[in-house]
Design an enzyme around this catalytic site. Structure first.
Site, mmCIF file in Angstrom:
data_model
loop_
_atom_site.group_PDB
_atom_site.id
_atom_site.type_symbol
_atom_site.label_atom_id
_atom_site.label_comp_id
_atom_site.label_asym_id
_atom_site.label_seq_id
_atom_site.Cartn_x
_atom_site.Cartn_y
_atom_site.Cartn_z
ATOM 1 N N GLY A 91 -3.554 9.116 14.642
ATOM 2 C CA GLY A 91 -2.556 8.794 13.612
ATOM 3 C C GLY A 91 -3.092 8.931 12.194
ATOM 4 O O GLY A 91 -2.528 8.372 11.251
ATOM 5 N N LYS A 149 -14.830 0.168 4.357
ATOM 6 C CA LYS A 149 -13.953 1.177 3.756
ATOM 7 C C LYS A 149 -14.815 2.370 3.313
ATOM 8 O O LYS A 149 -16.024 2.232 3.113
ATOM 9 C CB LYS A 149 -13.188 0.584 2.565
ATOM 10 C CG LYS A 149 -12.497 -0.745 2.875
ATOM 11 C CD LYS A 149 -11.263 -0.602 3.740
ATOM 12 C CE LYS A 149 -10.788 -1.888 4.392
ATOM 13 N NZ LYS A 149 -10.507 -3.012 3.543
ATOM 14 N N THR A 209 0.833 -1.204 0.000
ATOM 15 C CA THR A 209 0.000 0.000 0.000
ATOM 16 C C THR A 209 0.870 1.257 0.000
ATOM 17 O O THR A 209 2.014 1.209 0.454
ATOM 18 C CB THR A 209 -0.907 0.002 1.257
ATOM 19 O OG1 THR A 209 -1.515 1.273 1.410
ATOM 20 C CG2 THR A 209 -0.120 -0.303 2.527
ATOM 21 N N ASP A 210 0.291 2.365 -0.447
ATOM 22 C CA ASP A 210 1.035 3.633 -0.368
ATOM 23 C C ASP A 210 1.081 4.154 1.075
ATOM 24 O O ASP A 210 1.833 5.083 1.381
ATOM 25 C CB ASP A 210 0.438 4.694 -1.308
ATOM 26 C CG ASP A 210 -1.009 5.050 -0.994
ATOM 27 O OD1 ASP A 210 -1.614 4.444 -0.088
ATOM 28 O OD2 ASP A 210 -1.552 5.961 -1.668
ATOM 29 N N GLU A 211 0.289 3.516 1.964
ATOM 30 C CA GLU A 211 0.266 3.981 3.359
ATOM 31 C C GLU A 211 1.593 3.746 4.076
ATOM 32 O O GLU A 211 1.844 4.334 5.125
ATOM 33 C CB GLU A 211 -0.873 3.308 4.129
ATOM 34 C CG GLU A 211 -2.228 3.642 3.552
ATOM 35 C CD GLU A 211 -3.378 3.290 4.486
ATOM 36 O OE1 GLU A 211 -3.201 3.349 5.707
ATOM 37 O OE2 GLU A 211 -4.443 2.941 3.973
ATOM 38 N N TYR A 256 -1.673 -0.873 10.847
ATOM 39 C CA TYR A 256 -1.841 -1.576 9.558
ATOM 40 C C TYR A 256 -0.665 -1.256 8.632
ATOM 41 O O TYR A 256 -0.017 -2.162 8.090
ATOM 42 C CB TYR A 256 -3.161 -1.157 8.896
ATOM 43 C CG TYR A 256 -3.226 -1.438 7.401
ATOM 44 C CD1 TYR A 256 -3.297 -2.742 6.923
ATOM 45 C CD2 TYR A 256 -3.205 -0.396 6.465
ATOM 46 C CE1 TYR A 256 -3.347 -3.009 5.557
ATOM 47 C CE2 TYR A 256 -3.264 -0.649 5.106
ATOM 48 C CZ TYR A 256 -3.324 -1.954 4.649
ATOM 49 O OH TYR A 256 -3.358 -2.216 3.296
ATOM 50 N N LYS A 293 2.332 -3.694 7.009
ATOM 51 C CA LYS A 293 2.577 -3.811 5.562
ATOM 52 C C LYS A 293 4.029 -3.421 5.252
ATOM 53 O O LYS A 293 4.687 -4.029 4.411
ATOM 54 C CB LYS A 293 1.599 -2.930 4.774
ATOM 55 C CG LYS A 293 0.136 -3.347 4.860
ATOM 56 C CD LYS A 293 -0.158 -4.717 4.262
ATOM 57 C CE LYS A 293 -0.008 -4.750 2.759
ATOM 58 N NZ LYS A 293 -0.425 -6.065 2.210
HETATM 59 N N1 LIG Z 1 -8.273 -2.063 -1.130
HETATM 60 C C1 LIG Z 1 -7.365 -1.102 -1.090
HETATM 61 O O1 LIG Z 1 -7.713 0.096 -1.144
HETATM 62 C C2 LIG Z 1 -5.910 -1.450 -1.034
HETATM 63 C C3 LIG Z 1 -4.995 -0.413 -1.228
HETATM 64 C C4 LIG Z 1 -3.638 -0.684 -1.155
HETATM 65 C C5 LIG Z 1 -3.205 -2.001 -0.902
HETATM 66 N N2 LIG Z 1 -4.105 -2.977 -0.696
HETATM 67 C C6 LIG Z 1 -3.576 -4.337 -0.422
HETATM 68 O O2 LIG Z 1 -4.144 -5.249 -1.336
HETATM 69 C C7 LIG Z 1 -4.315 -6.527 -0.716
HETATM 70 C C8 LIG Z 1 -5.745 -6.972 -0.879
HETATM 71 O O3 LIG Z 1 -6.597 -5.985 -0.288
HETATM 72 P P1 LIG Z 1 -8.172 -6.106 -0.372
HETATM 73 O O4 LIG Z 1 -8.705 -4.734 -0.421
HETATM 74 O O5 LIG Z 1 -8.553 -7.101 -1.387
HETATM 75 O O6 LIG Z 1 -8.455 -6.698 1.089
HETATM 76 P P2 LIG Z 1 -9.671 -7.594 1.570
HETATM 77 O O7 LIG Z 1 -9.704 -7.410 3.042
HETATM 78 O O8 LIG Z 1 -10.893 -7.337 0.767
HETATM 79 O O9 LIG Z 1 -9.181 -9.070 1.202
HETATM 80 C C9 LIG Z 1 -8.182 -9.740 1.923
HETATM 81 C C10 LIG Z 1 -8.412 -11.228 1.739
HETATM 82 O O10 LIG Z 1 -7.365 -11.918 2.450
HETATM 83 C C11 LIG Z 1 -7.957 -13.014 3.121
HETATM 84 N N3 LIG Z 1 -7.109 -13.372 4.252
HETATM 85 C C12 LIG Z 1 -6.939 -12.691 5.428
HETATM 86 N N4 LIG Z 1 -6.112 -13.356 6.224
HETATM 87 C C13 LIG Z 1 -5.718 -14.492 5.546
HETATM 88 C C14 LIG Z 1 -4.881 -15.577 5.859
HETATM 89 N N5 LIG Z 1 -4.247 -15.673 7.051
HETATM 90 N N6 LIG Z 1 -4.717 -16.551 4.943
HETATM 91 C C15 LIG Z 1 -5.358 -16.499 3.742
HETATM 92 N N7 LIG Z 1 -6.184 -15.486 3.394
HETATM 93 C C16 LIG Z 1 -6.356 -14.496 4.294
HETATM 94 C C17 LIG Z 1 -9.348 -12.544 3.531
HETATM 95 O O11 LIG Z 1 -10.244 -13.601 3.803
HETATM 96 C C18 LIG Z 1 -9.751 -11.727 2.306
HETATM 97 O O12 LIG Z 1 -10.419 -12.520 1.368
HETATM 98 C C19 LIG Z 1 -3.901 -6.342 0.750
HETATM 99 O O13 LIG Z 1 -2.596 -6.840 0.911
HETATM 100 C C20 LIG Z 1 -3.936 -4.844 0.973
HETATM 101 O O14 LIG Z 1 -3.000 -4.445 1.945
HETATM 102 C C21 LIG Z 1 -5.454 -2.742 -0.767
#
Ligand SMILES: NC(=O)c1ccc[n+]([C@@H]2O[C@H](COP(=O)([O-])OP(=O)(O)OC[C@H]3O[C@@H](n4cnc5c(N)ncnc54)[C@H](O)[C@@H]3O)[C@@H](O)[C@H]2O)c1
Length: 313
Positions: A270, A183, A120-122, A144, A148
């Site tokens: 934060g 979100k 993430t950009d965070e 969080y 990351k």
């Molecule tokens: N959505 C955003 O705005 C955004 C932005 C930047 C980065 N990201 C990154 O992208 C990735 C996906 O984000 P997202 O929005 O799809 O999140 P999400 O929360 O919708 O999906 C995460 C998935 O991971 C699964 N999960 C959690 N713990 C697990 C484990 N121990 N083993 C297997 N599966 C597990 C969950 O069941 C879920 O299906 C993340 O790494 C997040 O940090 C998301």
């Protein structure tokens, strides 16, 4: 190519898998997901090329078994809600850091596989005047983001120390269909549709660059295909908006009067005031740019949520 997608039932995962099947024509996709509350199993494309395995990235034996059978791994599995990480970060540390370490150890042992690690950009903390670039120092400011960042450091260390072929992508704020209504955009739509005002932290003037999830998926696939091992790429939106801008646009679309759309609450501890990203490197080296303008993407998301009350009610 045979691909393992961890966290593939999540918001980003289901869109990425859809494009891997339609655009990239991968041979097979194995989805490893432990079905946390954000998972959307009903959105997983139905295909003979997709296999779902319920389990955790923390299960080293299972991860070894699945990695052995693939040529590339896209690592999405994570705990993703900043507010929850402020209440209790235990699961964030376990899943985001230890889960990534389990995957890295497996990849080291088995060798000869590419990893796309989604971050993430965070991790860069709060932006000032300049947009984040790939060389912006890490300054995570909430649990969080810190977990990351730790995972990113581990991935980078494995590329240097163990020669792992890994690429890191930092996505900016994403939105679109199937995002869990905790979100900002889906929770705002949910509240306004229920006749409740959106809860806005502090002044509501925090700003983010917003990117449609289908554009993010295209960027991640470009990085999987063309990213250079050991490098990182910002996959960011090109539209910077404040929280109040976003809530106002949703209220307009739902015809909720401005006076009834917002309830201000104490700011989050934060809370980063600004994230803004440069896509220059991704454009230059991956040939990727966002394609969806925010108004079109937001309208699609809101219309889709109205048509799919089962997702948020
Ligand atoms: N959505 C955003 O705005 C955004 C932005 C930047 C980065 N990201 C990154 O992208 C990735 C996906 O984000 P997202 O929005 O799809 O999140 P999400 O929360 O919708 O999906 C995460 C998935 O991971 C699964 N999960 C959690 N713990 C697990 C484990 N121990 N083993 C297997 N599966 C597990 C969950 O069941 C879920 O299906 C993340 O790494 C997040 O940090 C998301």
């Amino acid at each position: 190519m045979r691909v393992l997608v961890t966290g593939g039932l999540g918001f980003v995962g289901v869109h990425l898998i859809d494009q891997l099947l339609r655009v990239r024509h991968v041979t097979s996709i194995t989805v490893l997901d432990n079905c946390r509350h954000t998972a959307a199993p009903q959105a997983l494309p139905t295909s003979q090329r997709v296999r779902f395995v319920q389990g955790s990235v923390l299960d080293a034996e299972l991860v070894t078994h699945l990695v052995a059978d693939c040529e590339a791994v896209v690592h999405l599995a994570a705990e993703t809600f900043v507010d929850a990480s402020i209440v209790d970060d235990e699961l964030f540390v376990e899943t985001n850091i230890t889960g990534t370490a389990v995957l890295l150890r497996t990849l080291r042992t088995l060798g000869a596989r590419r990893l796309l690690h989604v971050s993430t950009d965070e991790v860069f903390g709060e932006a000032t005047n300049e947009p984040f670039t790939e060389s912006t120092p890490y300054r995570p400011r909430n649990p969080y983001a810190a977990t990351k960042a730790a995972a990113d450091h581990l991935v980078r260390a494995y590329t240097v120390t163990h020669g792992l072929d890994a690429v890191i992508c930092h996505c900016s704020n994403l939105y679109g269909r199937w995002q869990y209504p905790e979100k900002l955009i889906p929770v705002t739509v949910t509240r306004l549709l229920r006749g409740e005002p959106a809860r806005v932290y502090g002044t509501g003037r925090q700003s983010r660059t917003w990117l449609h999830v289908t554009d993010a998926a295209a960027g991640l696939i470009a990085a999987l295909d063309h990213g250079v091992g050991g490098e990182s790429y910002l996959i960011g939106g090109d539209r910077e908006l404040t929280t109040l801008d976003v809530v106002g646009r949703i209220a307009d679309q739902l015809e909720v009067p401005a006076s009834e759309a917002v309830s201000f609450v104490d700011d989050r501890p934060g809370h980063d005031y600004r994230y803004t990203t440069s896509n220059d490197k991704a454009r230059r080296e991956l040939g990727w740019l966002p394609a969806t303008d925010f108004e079109t993407g937001l309208k699609d998301t809101v219309d889709w949520m109205i048509d799919h009350p089962g997702w948020w009610k």
